[in-house]
Design an enzyme around this catalytic site. Structure first.
Site, short mmCIF file in Angstrom:
data_model
loop_
_atom_site.label_atom_id
_atom_site.label_comp_id
_atom_site.label_asym_id
_atom_site.label_seq_id
_atom_site.Cartn_x
_atom_site.Cartn_y
_atom_site.Cartn_z
CB ALA A 1 28.56 49.90 31.37
CB SER B 1 24.53 49.00 31.75
OG SER B 1 24.32 50.19 32.52
CG ASP B 2 29.22 48.05 36.56
OD1 ASP B 2 28.76 48.87 37.38
OD2 ASP B 2 30.15 47.27 36.85
CG ASN B 3 27.51 54.05 37.84
OD1 ASN B 3 26.59 54.58 37.21
ND2 ASN B 3 28.22 54.69 38.74
#
Ligand code: NOJ
Length: 764
Positions: free
Chosen positions: A297, A293-295
């Site tokens: 997210a 995931s993005d940070n």
């Protein structure tokens, strides 16, 4: 069979079975997984490890935790001791080794930590920002820069980089345009392949290289209004024809990791989007690595009003296909063991995700070589070779936008004094661009210093900032780590402008460096206007009024609006990296000849956005001058545009077939002559236009390009194969790839305005 395909032999059916203990397999060093035997060996080692892991240990492997001190979150040491899968934003070899030792000495299963970091265009040696490298239209160069960046990263102990960033965007208000490949899917795909090959090497596990994480999957570049993190509403046709192709290219090149985007795509947040991460990414694009995931997210699934609570967020992310959570602070994936007991996630899915993470650690050789050689790490940074590559990369990325009366190149014998003007001209930090961190002690050079060190011939270089550069007061996450470079600007009075203007008046030439500070672009760096920030326009007007020769050097990552009188010469240098000043001095005096081309359309103002060359024909195709009543709708500079110190002429396009069957290929060629006075590079561009079909198609699309070097007077024939791959497109109504029976017009030329001069038919 390609390496990626062989790796896909990873028949993870066993993962799906219960984790029964299997016979032991000798732990031979396992760094290259290129044969079925090595793959079986790898599978067995993962299987054996998985069988020993508790749900808590599995959940820990599915976390990459930020290297920041956040209240209430376990610190790095605690995470390392308890067997965290990955840590990001640590890049000092000694600290990496210390944390690794904590993990290996204290965690029960002694699984090494994978260290991740944002290495977008270099670590200590900084290459031009990605949009600048895209302007080189030189995949080989891009591959070399990424190989050098990977070497530095791996040397310090970083095994995984969060790049390449492959978000096509047609909205330059969006700050992250600077990190990406520009507006065109064909160019972006070529760049994607080059970046993955550079970062990973011929295969994942190549010594001295890293794992590449293609991001942000998918559609992030289409955020509403160009605002960062905003929702993206993307049509089916755009998704497949514009936004996904570079990801397909990266995956075909073997990218080991994909990062899911932040924003909701058509209403569903990417990290919880099962269709996107399964049907598209794994099903259609054939991705076999792990998805992060993005940070934050996963936690954001709550913020988006999608998940109910933290457990729901973790479960839905995992079930959708997010294998690893990136988090600063608390981990939501920590909730997964409870979800497993409650039957809301399956053991099979948990094992699948963990196996993917373990696989990359094995393939990188981390189990066999978990530590870095600290001495070698520092010796290997910013070598002469990589700094020379940075000079070359900055030169090849530069785009000459304007050169009235051949002002450039300057004549060394006639110039005795140069005035460098503008706040960006004396800045050491800005030329490096936004994704560069002080802790890595990047090699920095201001343009003024670079000129001073390189112009020679006793030419005097003086500097005056003229005005200050506004800086954002509310920092992005990157700025927060990089505070020493962020400072508010004092208000400008006119005295700075007067002083700079006087300097221009007393010099033989003014090099006016204009643009945006590096922290006005990038993540959280969107703008609602493309005007020059602060009082730079006043400075430009005042310096131009001296009547002295003025060369504007742009330092920016997106198109900017220059108003009023234009300077005679404009050289786009982007954020050129560690050696921008050296490159600039060579470009100004003709030791290097600009040959880059714009990777995006340059609008007249923000009001024209989105504007891109591959648009559909309108109801009133000839009326481009009357579609806005207050401005033409044509751009300032078209996609693919760039001048040289020489000129190129093209002969008519030749085709080896006038008609082909669907599924067949043909070859097209053109003669290009350097018709000017000196050697230079030209980027020969092939565009196709489909006249009719089962869908309306863009007025033209880039389908081939080659950067060539020609001596003065030299002629070369450049050929391109046009294969079914270049003719097919995703038809939204049929929900399928199509090659229509149609007539295709062919243009080969210097930019996206090149005239069509041949055509062929596709007939069944
Ligand atoms: C958020 C950004 O969107 C992503 O590109 C980056 O890799 C992570 N933060 C980690 O810095």
């Amino acid at each position: 069979m390609g390496v990626g395909k062989r790796a896909s032999l990873l028949a993870i059916s066993w993962l799906l079975a219960a984790s029964a203990v299997t016979p032991a397999v000798a732990d031979a060093p396992l760094e290259e997984v290129t044969t079925a035997r090595a793959q079986r060996q790898l599978d067995a080692r993962i299987r054996r490890l998985l069988a020993q892991m508790t749900p808590e240990e599995k959940a820990a492997q599915l976390l990459t935790a930020a290297g920041m001190n956040i209240a209430n979150a376990p610190d790095h040491d605690t995470r390392a001791r308890s067997g965290v899968g990955s840590i990001f934003f640590v890049s000092k070899p000694a600290e990496i080794n210390r944390l690794q030792k904590l993990a290996l000495d204290n965690s029960r299963l002694k699984i090494p930590i994978l260290f991740g970091y944002d290495v977008l265009h270099g670590l200590k040696t900084v290459f031009p920002v990605p949009i600048g490298l895209a302007a080189s239209w030189d995949p080989e160069l891009i591959e070399q820069t990424q190989a050098a960046a990977a070497g530095e990263a791996r040397g310090v102990g970083i095994g995984w980089v969060f790049g390449p960033m492959l978000d096509v965007t047609r909205d330059p208000r969006w700050g992250r345009i600077v990190e990406g490949p520009g507006e065109d899917p064909y160019l972006a795909s070529a760049i994607a392949r080059a970046q993955v090959r550079g970062l990973q090497g011929p295969q994942l596990g190549t010594p001295g290289r890293v794992v590449a994480g293609a991001k942000h999957f998918a559609g992030y570049g289409a955020g509403s209004g160009g605002r960062d993190y905003d929702e993206a509403n993307v049509s089916d046709a755009e998704l497949w024809n514009v936004y996904l192709p570079p990801f397909r290219a990266a995956i075909d090149a073997g990218a080991g990791n994909v990062m899911a985007a932040y924003m909701p795509l058509n209403g569903i947040p990417a990290a919880g989007n099962h269709w996107l991460l399964n049907d598209v990414l794994r099903g259609q694009l054939g991705f076999k690595g792990w998805v992060v995931s993005d940070n934050q997210a996963v936690r954001n699934l709550l913020t988006h009003g999608f998940a109910r609570d933290r457990s729901d967020a973790a479960e839905r992310a995992l079930n959708a296909g997010t294998d690893m959570e990136m988090a600063t602070g608390l981990s939501n994936f920590q909730e997964l063991p409870a979800s497993l007991s409650a039957g809301r996630i399956s053991g099979k899915r948990l094992n699948e995700a963990v196996a993917r993470v373990l696989a990359v650690k094995f393939r990188l050789g981390l189990f066999d070589h978990p530590y870095v050689d600290e001495k070698a790490a520092s010796d290997g940074l910013a070598s002469r070779e990589s700094l020379d590559l940075a000079v070359r990369a900055a030169e090849r990325s530069a785009v000459l936008l304007r050169n009235e009366n051949g002002l450039l190149p300057l004549d060394r014998t006639k110039i005795h004094s140069i005035a460098v003007i503008g706040p960006l001209g004396g800045s050491t930090r800005d030329p490096a661009g936004p994704w560069v961190f002080a802790e890595n002690e990047p090699v920095l050079q201001s343009l003024a210093d670079g000129l001073r060190q390189n112009v020679a011939n006793g030419i005097e270089v003086s500097y005056a900032p003229g005005v200050t550069m506004p800086r954002r007061l509310i920092g992005s996450p990157i700025e927060m780590m990089d505070r020493q470079y962020s400072r508010p600007a004092p208000a400008d009075d006119d005295s700075g402008i007067a002083q700079a203007t006087a300097l221009a008046r007393s010099s033989d030439v003014a090099i006016l460096v204009l643009g945006e500070g590096q922290n006005m672009i990038g993540e959280m760096g969107s703008r609602s206007s493309l005007d020059l920030p602060g009082r730079q326009q006043d400075l430009l007007d005042s310096v131009l009024a001296t009547g002295k020769p003025v060369v504007v050097v742009l330092m920016n990552g997106r198109p900017l609006t220059l108003r009023g009188n234009l300077p005679p010469a404009i050289l786009e240098l982007w954020y050129p990296g560690s050696q921008g000043g050296t490159a600039l001095s060579r470009l100004l005096f003709g030791d290097a000849v600009p040959g880059g081309k714009l990777p995006y359309t340059w609008p007249r103002s923000a009001g024209q956005i989105p504007t891109f060359y591959a648009h559909l024909t309108t109801h009133d195709p000839k009326g481009s001058e009357r579609r806005y009543w207050d401005d033409p709708s044509s751009p300032v500079y078209p996609f693919g545009f760039g001048l040289s110190y020489t000129t190129f002429s093209y002969k008519a396009v030749q085709l080896d077939h006038s008609t082909i069957r669907p599924g067949a290929s043909l070859t097209t060629s053109v003669q290009v002559t350097n018709s000017g006075p000196r050697a230079g590079d030209e980027v020969v561009q092939l565009y196709l236009h489909q006249r009719s079909g089962s869908s309306a198609r863009p007025v033209r699309e880039l389908k081939g390009f080659r950067r060539i070097h020609l001596d003065a007077g030299e002629t070369r024939t450049v050929s391109f194969e046009i294969s079914p791959e270049q003719l097919r497109y995703w038809n939204a109504a049929a929900r399928d790839w199509m090659i229509d029976n149609s007539t295709f017009d062919v243009a080969i030329g210097t930019d996206s305005m090149a005239p069509f001069s041949a055509s062929f038919n596709v007939e069944r």
